[in-house]
Design an enzyme around this catalytic site. Structure first.
Site, PDB file in Angstrom:
ATOM      1  N   LEU A  77      11.137  61.862  37.098  1.00 18.67           N
ATOM      2  CA  LEU A  77      10.863  60.459  37.586  1.00 18.67           C
ATOM      3  C   LEU A  77      10.608  60.934  39.001  1.00 18.67           C
ATOM      4  O   LEU A  77      11.401  59.500  39.528  1.00 18.67           O
ATOM      5  CB  LEU A  77      11.398  59.778  36.892  1.00 18.67           C
ATOM      6  CG  LEU A  77      11.714  59.924  35.693  1.00 18.67           C
ATOM      7  CD1 LEU A  77      12.406  59.109  35.083  1.00 18.67           C
ATOM      8  CD2 LEU A  77       9.962  59.788  34.335  1.00 18.67           C
ATOM      9  N   ALA A  93      -0.962  56.487  30.466  1.00 14.87           N
ATOM     10  CA  ALA A  93      -2.682  56.937  31.020  1.00 14.87           C
ATOM     11  C   ALA A  93      -2.389  57.587  29.456  1.00 14.87           C
ATOM     12  O   ALA A  93      -2.293  58.043  28.354  1.00 14.87           O
ATOM     13  CB  ALA A  93      -2.533  58.615  30.990  1.00 14.87           C
ATOM     14  N   THR A 115       8.823  52.297  23.495  1.00 14.70           N
ATOM     15  CA  THR A 115       9.206  51.570  24.730  1.00 14.70           C
ATOM     16  C   THR A 115       8.361  50.422  25.464  1.00 14.70           C
ATOM     17  O   THR A 115       8.594  49.430  25.621  1.00 14.70           O
ATOM     18  CB  THR A 115      10.281  52.456  26.037  1.00 14.70           C
ATOM     19  OG1 THR A 115      11.023  53.420  26.015  1.00 14.70           O
ATOM     20  CG2 THR A 115      10.748  51.398  27.085  1.00 14.70           C
ATOM     21  N   LEU A 116       7.122  50.840  25.642  1.00 15.20           N
ATOM     22  CA  LEU A 116       6.611  50.276  26.798  1.00 15.20           C
ATOM     23  C   LEU A 116       5.619  48.747  25.238  1.00 15.20           C
ATOM     24  O   LEU A 116       5.765  48.290  25.889  1.00 15.20           O
ATOM     25  CB  LEU A 116       5.253  50.739  26.839  1.00 15.20           C
ATOM     26  CG  LEU A 116       4.849  51.994  27.874  1.00 15.20           C
ATOM     27  CD1 LEU A 116       3.840  53.400  27.988  1.00 15.20           C
ATOM     28  CD2 LEU A 116       5.244  51.156  29.523  1.00 15.20           C
ATOM     29  N   ARG A 166       7.688  64.003  43.699  1.00 12.70           N
ATOM     30  CA  ARG A 166       7.183  64.902  44.319  1.00 12.70           C
ATOM     31  C   ARG A 166       5.595  65.162  44.848  1.00 12.70           C
ATOM     32  O   ARG A 166       5.856  66.264  45.736  1.00 12.70           O
ATOM     33  CB  ARG A 166       7.366  65.767  43.643  1.00 12.70           C
ATOM     34  CG  ARG A 166       7.293  66.101  41.820  1.00 12.70           C
ATOM     35  CD  ARG A 166       7.790  66.656  41.579  1.00 12.70           C
ATOM     36  NE  ARG A 166       6.850  66.557  39.638  1.00 12.70           N
ATOM     37  CZ  ARG A 166       7.381  66.009  38.875  1.00 12.70           C
ATOM     38  NH1 ARG A 166       7.880  64.546  39.607  1.00 12.70           N
ATOM     39  NH2 ARG A 166       6.807  65.906  37.974  1.00 12.70           N
ATOM     40  N   GLY A 202       8.768  56.299  26.669  1.00 12.29           N
ATOM     41  CA  GLY A 202       7.112  56.445  25.733  1.00 12.29           C
ATOM     42  C   GLY A 202       6.613  54.748  25.293  1.00 12.29           C
ATOM     43  O   GLY A 202       6.463  54.124  25.274  1.00 12.29           O
ATOM     44  N   GLU A 211      10.100  39.747  63.050  1.00 15.41           N
ATOM     45  CA  GLU A 211      10.309  38.798  64.353  1.00 15.41           C
ATOM     46  C   GLU A 211      11.292  39.130  65.339  1.00 15.41           C
ATOM     47  O   GLU A 211      10.363  39.723  66.792  1.00 15.41           O
ATOM     48  CB  GLU A 211      10.695  37.123  63.949  1.00 15.41           C
ATOM     49  CG  GLU A 211      10.538  36.771  62.829  1.00 15.41           C
ATOM     50  CD  GLU A 211      11.082  36.132  61.261  1.00 15.41           C
ATOM     51  OE1 GLU A 211      10.477  36.319  60.678  1.00 15.41           O
ATOM     52  OE2 GLU A 211      10.801  38.462  61.010  1.00 15.41           O
TER      53      GLU A 211
END
Length: 343
Positions: free
Chosen positions: A210, A157, A292-293, A213, A289, A54
């Protein structure tokens, strides 16, 4: 009139989107000043601590013009002092007679107070133009304030035959499943989120940086779930590229850009998200990994799941997590395919 409101609100959203990845912990906001059907000023919030949308949009416009103008903004103007003064006070002081707001701010510090202040000052305020789109744009901000946890994006992936990594690989050696384009896309995603998270085994096995780059953008805060604080301090994740937080059950300590944060051991995943909320982290990209996922999936602690599938098989390897059930959107990339699930 609604179609005209939609046109200018779309412009607000387009401007706001430019701030993705740079405004944390603030939301993405775009503002447009319209007089006699023409845009006479616009702006977006570029980075936390800098001018709000704004302020930029209203800059340099004289009060005579503003008295006949309408201000469009995708999120309710703030009503509290943070690093900058309240935007609703600025709007009132400029003598604008009409403000069109996409959606109310979920932050308890605002939550309708900005709208109320403008209405009390005699400004006509229209709320709810393209509301769903406005909330979707700031889905991370809404999740953080409404669910009291960061917005969680799971990403991995997998090969054509459903493996996330080879069966055996040397420490620090990475066997890429996705192609170069998909890898760059993943780094773009890193730049868009406030933090990136992996488990200790990923640090031990892959030794990842992580960082962003392969994309021009900010490096996210690096979160490592390491219950026993056993990660080796010469790991790449401890370099100076970004802040690294080790979530563990033993110690609370800080050394340069590395912080060990102690959490309750009962449910370390929920405790990690609670700690992230306390640290004002609004979004997390979970990259691995597999275990964890899978924990995030089984505990239903996720909002999006992005799966990049390669057409090439691995034949042997570490099984990828089970895909969520429900509808998904598929998109062909270059060689690979992207599938996106929403919770």
């Amino acid at each position: 009139m609604h179609s005209l409101h939609n046109t200018f609100m779309k412009r607000c959203l387009s401007l706001a989107q430019k701030g993705l990845g740079n405004t944390y912990p603030n939301p993405m906001v775009g503002a447009v000043v319209v007089s006699e059907g023409k845009i006479i000023g616009e702006g977006w919030h570029k980075e936390a601590g800098t001018s709000h949308a704004e302020v930029i949009a209203l800059e340099g416009i004289d009060k005579k013009q503003l008295a006949k103008a309408t201000l469009y903004v995708n999120l309710e103007p703030c009503s509290h002092f943070g690093k900058t003064p309240p935007c609703c006070d600025l709007v009132i002081s400029k003598g604008i007679k009409k403000v069109v707001v996409g959606a109310k701010d979920p932050n308890p510090k605002v939550a309708g107070k900005g709208i109320a202040a403008m209405q009390k000052a005699g400004i006509e305020v229209i709320v709810g133009i393209m509301e769903d789109a406005c909330k979707t744009l700031n889905k991370r901000f809404y999740c953080f304030h409404n669910k009291k946890r960061p917005y969680i994006i799971l990403k991995w992936a997998e090969s054509a035959d459903g493996f996330i990594a080879p069966e055996k690989q040397n420490k620090g050696e990475v066997r890429w499943i996705s192609d170069a384009y998909s890898q760059q896309l993943a780094h773009k995603w890193r730049a868009e989120e406030q933090a990136i998270l992996v488990g200790r085994n990923t640090i031990k096995q892959d030794n990842p940086l992580l960082t962003t780059r392969k994309w021009a953008g900010k490096n996210p805060i690096r979160l490592v779930i390491d219950p026993d604080a056993k990660s080796e301090l010469n790991a790449a994740v401890f370099n100076d590229d970004a802040t690294t937080i080790l979530v563990n059950v033993h110690k609370e300590e800080t050394s340069n850009n590395v912080r060990w944060q102690k959490v309750n051991a009962d449910n370390i995943l929920k405790a990690t998200l609670e700690k992230a909320y306390q640290n004002n982290i609004q979004s997390i990209l979970v990259e691995g990994g597999a275990i964890t996922l899978s924990h995030f999936l089984s505990q239903k602690l996720w909002d999006e799941c992005r799966i990049i599938s390669s057409p090439d098989p691995l034949k042997k390897g570490v099984n990828a997590p089970k895909k969520p059930k429900g509808k998904s959107i598929e998109k062909k990339l270059v060689r690979d395919t992207l599938q996106v699930f929403t919770a």
